[in-house]
Every structure is written in C-alpha cells, then in structure tokens.
Scaffold this active site. Sequence first.
Site, short mmCIF file in Angstrom:
data_model
loop_
_atom_site.label_atom_id
_atom_site.label_comp_id
_atom_site.label_asym_id
_atom_site.label_seq_id
_atom_site.Cartn_x
_atom_site.Cartn_y
_atom_site.Cartn_z
N ASP A 173 0.88 -1.19 0.00
CA ASP A 173 0.00 0.00 0.00
C ASP A 173 0.91 1.24 0.00
OD1 ASP A 173 0.87 -0.51 2.65
OD2 ASP A 173 -0.84 0.55 3.52
N HIS A 204 9.29 -1.28 9.35
CA HIS A 204 8.19 -2.26 9.44
C HIS A 204 8.15 -3.19 8.21
CE1 HIS A 204 6.55 -0.05 12.84
NE2 HIS A 204 6.59 1.06 12.14
#
Length: 310
Positions: free
Chosen positions: A8, A238
Amino acid sequence: MKYILDVDTGIDDVLAITYLLGSKVEVLGLTTVFGNNLLKHTTKNTLDLLNLLDHNEIPVYKGESCPIDKDTYVLRHPDGGVHGQNGIGNVELVASSKDVEEISAADFIAKSAEKYGEELTCIFVGPLTNLAKAIEKNKEAMKLVHIYIMGGALTIEGNVTKYAEANIYADPLAAKYVFDSEVGLNIIGLDVTHQTLITSNDLHEIAKINNEKSNKLLQIADYYFQREFSNGKGGALHDPLAVEAALNPNIITNWFKTNLTVVTEGEAIGRTIGNMACLEKKEKHVNYALEVDSNSFIKKFVETIKEEVK
Ligand code: CA
C-alpha cells in the site's frame, strides 16, 4: 522460490520494494491495496517507483480499494499523516508510462498459488484485503504458499490504538477471515519491527551514492523518519523486515507458534489475540515473530539498498 509482494505504497513500502528488488530473487509481480493512501495513489506510487528503479519489467496488479465490508475507504489522516499527502512524503517521481495488468491482485495471487504452490512466497505489507480475497478464491492452493505478513501487535501496544496495528486496523474483518482460515501465516508485528531501528547515520551511508535514485529514495525516507530522528531515536523498518523474514526466516530468532484471531468490534477492534476456539488444538497455523537479530538486518538492509540504487 518465487515472490509476490503486496503493498500500500507508502514510504516503508517503497523501502520494502527496493529491498526485495535489491535481493536479486525472482519477483513475479507486485500487487496493490488501499491503506497508507487511496488505491489510485498506492498503485501510481508503485508503478512510478518501479520506473525510478529501472524495473518496469515487474508487472503490477491492482487490488482492493476498500475494506471488505465497505464501499469506500476514508483515510484516517486526510493529509496523509507520516506518509505525506501523496503517500510518498510529497516527493514527486517521474510518472511511469506503464499501466497495471488486466487481472486483479487477488486473482493473480490465487492463480500463482495454483501454479507454483510451495514454490511461491507471498508477502503482505498493507491491509489484508487482497489476501482474504485470494484465500476465498482458492484456500487449498493458498495453504501451500509461504505467507509473510507485516501486521499486528501481541506483546506490545498497537500504533493506531492501544490495541491495534495499522494494517490489521484498516480491514479487521479481512484480517479475521485470514487468521481464522487455518492457512499457515508468518506474522511480523510491531513486537519485532519496533526492535528494528534505522538511524540517520545508516541513511547517510546510502546518501553517499548521491545519484537520482538514491536522492529520491532518501527524500521519501526522510519525510517518514524525520520525527523519530528529531526525537533522537531510530526509525522502525516495518515493511522491509517482513520482506527480510520471508527471504531469511532465521533473522527472526524467536518464532512463537500459536493460533490467533482478530477483534472486529468495540474498543479493541483490530487487536490480534489468541484464538480461544483453538486453545486445545495441537495444530498451530501462526508463526508469530517475537525477537529479531536487528543489527544484522540493518547492516544487510543498508548494503542491499546501496547496491540497488547505485
Ligand atoms: Ca505498508
């Protein structure tokens, strides 16, 4: 092994894509989903990044534009929050002349699972909507695939609410469907990504390359990390850590075998938690990462990115 990365894009997605490409493995395609921004932006950012990195040969498949129970997606931060208005730190990249492929992300993932089975690894670093749809299409094929997910928080608090991590929170029903499906999952949550901190010195190493690719990449990364750096801290990698765990599971030094589910209502919506219905089941479907060799990874990350952008 063949790889699909679901993104995303998103600033740490930019770094995850660059890291995967720099790792010189066989990438079948990138799939896109809403999340850090609207789907049209996350898809455009993905195409434009591939163009910047001279990887226009990698196909991009457009995925879901909103959570499975909704018709639209509303950004939590209308100004884009830590990812900036356009999702990549308000940095303008040259627009790619390429378009997305004809079939959807979920179709591409499910068809690749049918074709390659255990020779396929899929990495998900956004909301789990495309994965839920792919499992819905062919659960038996998806059971053969190696699946790595950046999402969740088990032993620490979330980053959206006290309970929830952003990717799970963005589509809790899809995440619950995935966790309850009994498809094997390897989960890279905040528990380990918050142990994986890049410093401004590390980024400075990449800055020494000083060309168009490295400069754009660092402008994007700086937007994301500036807050952590100004607080004297490192920035959490992340999404790149989920890619590394897929390439090299030994980077995770403590995998906890369990069965998890997701809270889908109330104050704790989006929380990843032990599945009560499965407590007595011997078979565990989830490998949850609890400890990581972050020093080794950060070193490898900086070297791989430098090599990829030089
Ligand atoms: Ca992401």
